[in-house]
Design a protein around this motif. Structure first.
Motif, PDB file in Angstrom:
ATOM      1  N   LEU A   4       0.837  -1.205   0.000  1.00  0.00           N
ATOM      2  CA  LEU A   4       0.000   0.000   0.000  1.00  0.00           C
ATOM      3  C   LEU A   4       0.872   1.254   0.000  1.00  0.00           C
ATOM      4  CD1 LEU A   4      -2.695  -1.091   2.585  1.00  0.00           C
ATOM      5  CD2 LEU A   4      -3.152  -0.422   0.226  1.00  0.00           C
ATOM      6  N   LEU A   5       1.905   1.248   0.824  1.00  0.00           N
ATOM      7  CA  LEU A   5       2.783   2.411   0.910  1.00  0.00           C
ATOM      8  C   LEU A   5       3.561   2.631  -0.391  1.00  0.00           C
ATOM      9  CD1 LEU A   5       4.015   1.973   4.558  1.00  0.00           C
ATOM     10  CD2 LEU A   5       2.678   3.884   3.664  1.00  0.00           C
ATOM     11  N   CYS A  34      -0.909   7.678   0.522  1.00  0.00           N
ATOM     12  CA  CYS A  34      -1.247   7.269   1.885  1.00  0.00           C
ATOM     13  C   CYS A  34      -0.960   8.360   2.911  1.00  0.00           C
ATOM     14  CB  CYS A  34      -0.454   6.028   2.284  1.00  0.00           C
ATOM     15  SG  CYS A  34      -0.796   4.591   1.253  1.00  0.00           S
ATOM     16  N   VAL A  88       0.028   8.280   6.531  1.00  0.00           N
ATOM     17  CA  VAL A  88       0.586   7.306   7.460  1.00  0.00           C
ATOM     18  C   VAL A  88       0.531   7.922   8.848  1.00  0.00           C
ATOM     19  CG1 VAL A  88       2.525   5.776   7.903  1.00  0.00           C
ATOM     20  CG2 VAL A  88       2.133   6.627   5.583  1.00  0.00           C
ATOM     21  N   ASN A  90       3.343  10.070  -0.145  1.00  0.00           N
ATOM     22  CA  ASN A  90       2.943   9.558   1.165  1.00  0.00           C
ATOM     23  C   ASN A  90       3.271  10.626   2.197  1.00  0.00           C
ATOM     24  OD1 ASN A  90       2.069   6.876   0.521  1.00  0.00           O
ATOM     25  ND2 ASN A  90       4.207   6.284   0.275  1.00  0.00           N
ATOM     26  N   VAL A 114      -1.733   2.703   8.078  1.00  0.00           N
ATOM     27  CA  VAL A 114      -1.774   3.194   6.707  1.00  0.00           C
ATOM     28  C   VAL A 114      -3.232   3.523   6.408  1.00  0.00           C
ATOM     29  CG1 VAL A 114      -1.406   2.636   4.269  1.00  0.00           C
ATOM     30  CG2 VAL A 114       0.201   1.804   5.989  1.00  0.00           C
ATOM     31  N   THR A 115      -3.469   4.767   6.002  1.00  0.00           N
ATOM     32  CA  THR A 115      -4.820   5.223   5.660  1.00  0.00           C
ATOM     33  C   THR A 115      -4.754   5.930   4.312  1.00  0.00           C
ATOM     34  OG1 THR A 115      -4.727   7.457   6.621  1.00  0.00           O
ATOM     35  CG2 THR A 115      -5.221   5.643   8.132  1.00  0.00           C
ATOM     36  N   ARG A 116      -5.914   6.192   3.767  1.00  0.00           N
ATOM     37  CA  ARG A 116      -6.015   7.029   2.568  1.00  0.00           C
ATOM     38  C   ARG A 116      -7.166   7.997   2.793  1.00  0.00           C
ATOM     39  NH1 ARG A 116      -4.623   2.701  -1.342  1.00  0.00           N
ATOM     40  NH2 ARG A 116      -2.452   3.143  -1.840  1.00  0.00           N
ATOM     41  N   LEU A 161      -6.290   0.954   6.479  1.00  0.00           N
ATOM     42  CA  LEU A 161      -6.142  -0.074   5.455  1.00  0.00           C
ATOM     43  C   LEU A 161      -5.171  -1.173   5.891  1.00  0.00           C
ATOM     44  CD1 LEU A 161      -5.845   2.336   2.408  1.00  0.00           C
ATOM     45  CD2 LEU A 161      -7.909   1.228   3.306  1.00  0.00           C
TER      46      LEU A 161
END
Length: 170
Positions: free
Chosen positions: A14-15, A20, A22, A128, A153-155, A165
């Motif tokens: 994901l990163l 992201c 973070v 990020n 980890v988010t978006r 996530l």
């Protein structure tokens, strides 16, 4: 000590895709909750600070991001010394950003949370953004709790929360 991954997505993948937000809770501190009475943000010796184990944890986090070749475009930190030291030990840089300062004993939480959500709304891959902050802030942003030194980890998403996530404990 290794890192254990949890969550619905692959943390590192994901990163690497980017886009992201973070969220990192500062590393392990000396025992206690909050800060001593009369603490001052401009005097680290008046605050609850990182323990030696926390300093090592922060270095491990930074080493993992380097090893995994994950780009972090910007590192923002709460003004509290435990956050700025975590950011420096892990990433070698930080910018203090008031919206992620602790609101543990403060009524500014909802306004700060909204300011963060507004600020990250336009974040897109490949960037990020790392936010080194406190559990109270991260819980307000995500609805989830995390350990010291844990990373979410988010978006950016519609609504009043950042969806978690993936998460990693170091």
């Amino acid at each position: 000590m290794g890192a254990a991954a949890q969550g619905s997505g692959d943390f590192w993948a994901l990163l690497r895709r980017g886009g992201c937000v973070v969220l990192m809770r500062h590393a392990l501190t000396e025992p206690g909750i909050g800060d001593p009475p009369g603490f001052r943000l401009d005097q680290c010796n008046t605050q609850r600070n990182l323990s030696e184990a926390g300093r090592e944890q922060a270095r491990r986090i930074g080493a993992a991001f380097t090893r995994e070749s994950v780009p972090i475009d910007e590192v923002r930190s709460s003004a509290w010394c435990r956050c700025t030291e975590t950011a420096e030990l892990a990433f070698g840089r930080h910018t203090v950003w008031a919206p992620i300062n602790s609101f543990f004993n403060d009524a500014t939480g909802p306004a700060q949370t909204l300011e963060v959500l507004r600020a990250v709304r336009g974040l897109a891959a490949p960037k990020n953004l790392m936010l080194v902050t406190h559990q109270v802030n991260i819980s307000a942003l995500t609805g989830a709790t995390l350990a010291m030194g844990e990373v979410f980890v988010t978006r950016p998403a519609a609504g009043d929360r950042l969806p978690v996530l993936a998460r990693q404990v170091f």
